[in-house]
Design an enzyme around this catalytic site. Structure first.
Site, PDB file in Angstrom:
ATOM      1  N   HIS A 125      26.171  73.273  63.351  1.00 39.37           N
ATOM      2  CA  HIS A 125      25.526  71.954  63.350  1.00 39.37           C
ATOM      3  C   HIS A 125      25.408  71.451  64.789  1.00 39.37           C
ATOM      4  O   HIS A 125      26.378  71.519  65.550  1.00 39.37           O
ATOM      5  CB  HIS A 125      26.368  70.952  62.553  1.00 39.37           C
ATOM      6  CG  HIS A 125      26.459  71.244  61.084  1.00 39.37           C
ATOM      7  ND1 HIS A 125      25.569  70.728  60.172  1.00 39.37           N
ATOM      8  CD2 HIS A 125      27.336  71.985  60.360  1.00 39.37           C
ATOM      9  CE1 HIS A 125      25.900  71.131  58.949  1.00 39.37           C
ATOM     10  NE2 HIS A 125      26.975  71.902  59.031  1.00 39.37           N
ATOM     11  N   ARG A 181      25.641  78.804  51.763  1.00 42.41           N
ATOM     12  CA  ARG A 181      24.929  78.438  52.991  1.00 42.41           C
ATOM     13  C   ARG A 181      24.943  79.616  53.965  1.00 42.41           C
ATOM     14  O   ARG A 181      25.984  80.228  54.186  1.00 42.41           O
ATOM     15  CB  ARG A 181      25.628  77.261  53.704  1.00 42.41           C
ATOM     16  CG  ARG A 181      25.626  75.907  53.039  1.00 42.41           C
ATOM     17  CD  ARG A 181      24.297  75.192  52.884  1.00 42.41           C
ATOM     18  NE  ARG A 181      23.202  75.501  53.785  1.00 42.41           N
ATOM     19  CZ  ARG A 181      23.016  74.958  54.995  1.00 42.41           C
ATOM     20  NH1 ARG A 181      23.855  74.071  55.475  1.00 42.41           N
ATOM     21  NH2 ARG A 181      21.966  75.260  55.730  1.00 42.41           N
ATOM     22  N   TYR A 194      29.386  80.015  53.669  1.00 47.21           N
ATOM     23  CA  TYR A 194      30.296  79.383  52.715  1.00 47.21           C
ATOM     24  C   TYR A 194      29.566  78.959  51.451  1.00 47.21           C
ATOM     25  O   TYR A 194      28.363  78.675  51.488  1.00 47.21           O
ATOM     26  CB  TYR A 194      31.040  78.197  53.353  1.00 47.21           C
ATOM     27  CG  TYR A 194      30.179  77.073  53.897  1.00 47.21           C
ATOM     28  CD1 TYR A 194      29.698  76.068  53.067  1.00 47.21           C
ATOM     29  CD2 TYR A 194      29.881  77.001  55.253  1.00 47.21           C
ATOM     30  CE1 TYR A 194      28.942  75.018  53.572  1.00 47.21           C
ATOM     31  CE2 TYR A 194      29.121  75.958  55.764  1.00 47.21           C
ATOM     32  CZ  TYR A 194      28.659  74.971  54.927  1.00 47.21           C
ATOM     33  OH  TYR A 194      27.903  73.943  55.424  1.00 47.21           O
ATOM     34  N   HIS A 215      25.883  78.911  60.059  1.00 48.96           N
ATOM     35  CA  HIS A 215      25.136  77.955  60.886  1.00 48.96           C
ATOM     36  C   HIS A 215      26.084  77.136  61.743  1.00 48.96           C
ATOM     37  O   HIS A 215      27.256  76.968  61.420  1.00 48.96           O
ATOM     38  CB  HIS A 215      24.289  77.025  60.011  1.00 48.96           C
ATOM     39  CG  HIS A 215      25.112  76.210  59.056  1.00 48.96           C
ATOM     40  ND1 HIS A 215      25.535  76.691  57.839  1.00 48.96           N
ATOM     41  CD2 HIS A 215      25.625  74.954  59.134  1.00 48.96           C
ATOM     42  CE1 HIS A 215      26.252  75.782  57.211  1.00 48.96           C
ATOM     43  NE2 HIS A 215      26.343  74.711  57.980  1.00 48.96           N
ATOM     44  N   TYR A 255      35.623  74.772  56.758  1.00 49.39           N
ATOM     45  CA  TYR A 255      35.671  73.627  57.672  1.00 49.39           C
ATOM     46  C   TYR A 255      37.079  73.037  57.710  1.00 49.39           C
ATOM     47  O   TYR A 255      37.788  73.021  56.694  1.00 49.39           O
ATOM     48  CB  TYR A 255      34.722  72.524  57.203  1.00 49.39           C
ATOM     49  CG  TYR A 255      33.268  72.796  57.481  1.00 49.39           C
ATOM     50  CD1 TYR A 255      32.709  72.485  58.713  1.00 49.39           C
ATOM     51  CD2 TYR A 255      32.448  73.342  56.505  1.00 49.39           C
ATOM     52  CE1 TYR A 255      31.364  72.713  58.966  1.00 49.39           C
ATOM     53  CE2 TYR A 255      31.102  73.573  56.742  1.00 49.39           C
ATOM     54  CZ  TYR A 255      30.572  73.254  57.979  1.00 49.39           C
ATOM     55  OH  TYR A 255      29.246  73.482  58.219  1.00 49.39           O
TER      56      TYR A 255
HETATM   57 FE   LIG Z   1      27.610  73.144  57.346  1.00 49.64          FE
END
Ligand SMILES: [Fe+3]
Lengths: 237, 230
Positions: free
Chosen positions: A159, A154, A144, A157, A105
């Site tokens: 969001h 995770r 990640y 995905h 991110y």
């Molecule tokens: Fe996330």
């Protein structure tokens, strides 16, 4: 005075707020049951038709926000926003944020050892058309690691955040990708019981895929719906 | 033999499966929403400022969200509504997000679903706000004191904000309300009346200096905030 038609309550699918395998819920999920109260104009209204003024113009292509092309698999995500009776939800805003293709991110608190892509922020915003349709272009995010437990990852995905027509229809969810083995061992996805978890898994779609350009995925978002049309409940004044 | 261009993958049990049709489940916003959701000025419903955003959490060249563009000054009493978000042990939650939805000073919602044409719309007021909590877990909105709005059965609601709370560890959005201590109408409010008397104070902001109202939001513990089923 105008009475209000309430929005439906939760169906069978929603996850609990407290879910032991997702450790951050322990001190953050409320312990008391939620209080039941009648829905009023407050709950059955919401901002509409003011998206540009409120949030600015659409950001429907996440691959063209910087000087160069982001690294990764270019994808098109498309679908409809519907209510739980299958009616389209037009002119509603969907906000998008995600990690880059390496699973990183663009955020100061994300410090794991995967590369930043200077050409990818990962933020977008689209508004549905008259049929409830939306479409955006991005790169497929990577998986990640996170600190929930040893070797926790995770699944890939995106969001998604939707306001819908009313305070009662507010939804934040995550889109997952088909055939990702991480979904079935992920505590956040697993908070949603089967088979409802599969509602969050997008479908690869050749008709959305564009030759020599991008793979296509379908994902419909289903919000709470009005249970009936508004009625007049009294006529004083 | 089918032409390769006409072949399709087998259907999976997924988002497009009609047998699974129903409400999309909620998931947490996680800890990394700050570059994607709270825009500069999102928490300022009155004028132009950076309130609500956290540009300290990512590089400036990745600010792609728009800035708020107010069209003029709304009618009504300008107020600040602020407070901390606290977990069950009283620790401030610095990575949460708060949203408000409210009527204008006359008690009208800026929504096609509020059809009361006898109550004026304020062209300069929308009534939706969004704020990321700061490093101390504080949310802060600048807005207009809302007017009173009808409730069911001929009742009148007291002035209030509808409030949504999101965060890492919150799988579901939490919905609550903010009322204002000492204002007329709290005693007859039809929603407040559904809340056990001992817990009503968790929804009532208290004045704190000039035009400022303060309400801490407790996710747990002895003062746990009342959250509503919707
Ligand atoms: Fe996330």
């Amino acid at each position: 005075m105008t009475g209000v038609a309430p929005y439906s309550s939760d169906d069978a699918g929603p996850p609990p707020s407290r879910y032991g395998d997702y450790r951050s819920t322990a001190l953050r999920a409320p312990s008391q049951p939620r209080v039941q109260a009648p829905q009023t104009l407050t709950e059955t209204t919401g901002p509409g038709g003011v998206w540009d003024r409120m949030m600015g113009s659409a950001l429907a292509d996440l691959t063209t926000q910087h000087g160069g092309v982001p690294i990764g698999q270019r994808i098109i995500v498309s679908g409809r926003v519907l209510d739980d009776r299958g009616r389209p939800v037009p002119d509603t805003v969907m906000e998008i944020w995600q990690a880059n293709a390496a699973g990183r991110y663009i955020h100061a608190r994300d410090q794991w050892d995967a590369p930043i892509d200077p050409n990818f922020t990962g933020a977008g915003r689209v508004v549905t058309d008259a049929d409830g349709r939306y479409r955006f272009v991005t790169v497929r995010p990577g998986a990640y690691p996170w600190g929930n437990h040893h070797n926790a990852w995770r699944p890939a995905h995106i969001h998604l955040s939707l306001l819908g027509p009313a305070f009662a229809t507010r939804l934040v969810t995550q889109l997952y990708f088909p055939d990702d083995p991480l979904i079935e061992i992920d505590p956040i996805a697993n908070a949603v019981p089967m088979p409802y978890r599969q509602r969050m898994v997008s479908r690869f779609d050749l008709a959305t895929t564009e030759p020599n350009h991008a793979l296509g995925y379908l994902f419909d978002v289903v919000l709470k719906g009005r249970m009936q049309t508004p009625f007049e409940d009294d006529h004083h004044d | 033999m089918t032409d390769p261009a006409d072949r399709q993958p087998d259907a999976r049990q997924d988002n497009q499966d009609p047998a699974l049709f129903g409400q999309t489940p909620s998931q947490t916003v996680g800890p990394f929403f700050h570059y994607g959701l709270p825009w500069k000025g999102g928490a300022d419903l009155v004028g132009k400022s950076d309130m609500g955003a956290r540009p300290d959490l990512f590089a400036e060249e990745h600010w792609v969200l728009n800035l708020s563009a107010p069209t003029g000054t709304p009618v009504g009493e300008v107020i600040t509504v602020a407070g901390r978000v606290l977990d069950a042990e009283g620790v401030p939650v610095a990575d949460s997000m708060v949203e408000i939805w409210q009527a204008n000073a006359s008690g009208r919602y800026r929504s096609v679903d509020d059809a009361r044409d006898d109550v004026p719309i304020d062209p300069h007021f929308i009534g939706f706000g969004r704020a990321a909590t700061d490093a101390e877990g504080v949310y802060r909105f600048r807005t207009i004191m809302p007017g009173r709005v009808p409730g069911p059965g001929g009742t009148m609601q007291a002035p209030h904000l509808a409030l949504s709370l999101f965060g890492r560890g919150l799988i579901n959005r939490l919905a609550t309300r903010v009322y204002f201590g000492g204002l007329p109408g709290n005693d007859e409010d039809p929603v407040l009346a559904c809340v056990p008397a001992a817990r009503r104070a968790t929804l009532i902001a208290e004045p704190r200096g000039e035009g400022e109202w303060w309400l801490d939001l407790h996710l747990g513990g002895p003062a746990e905030t009342v959250f509503f089923a919707l």
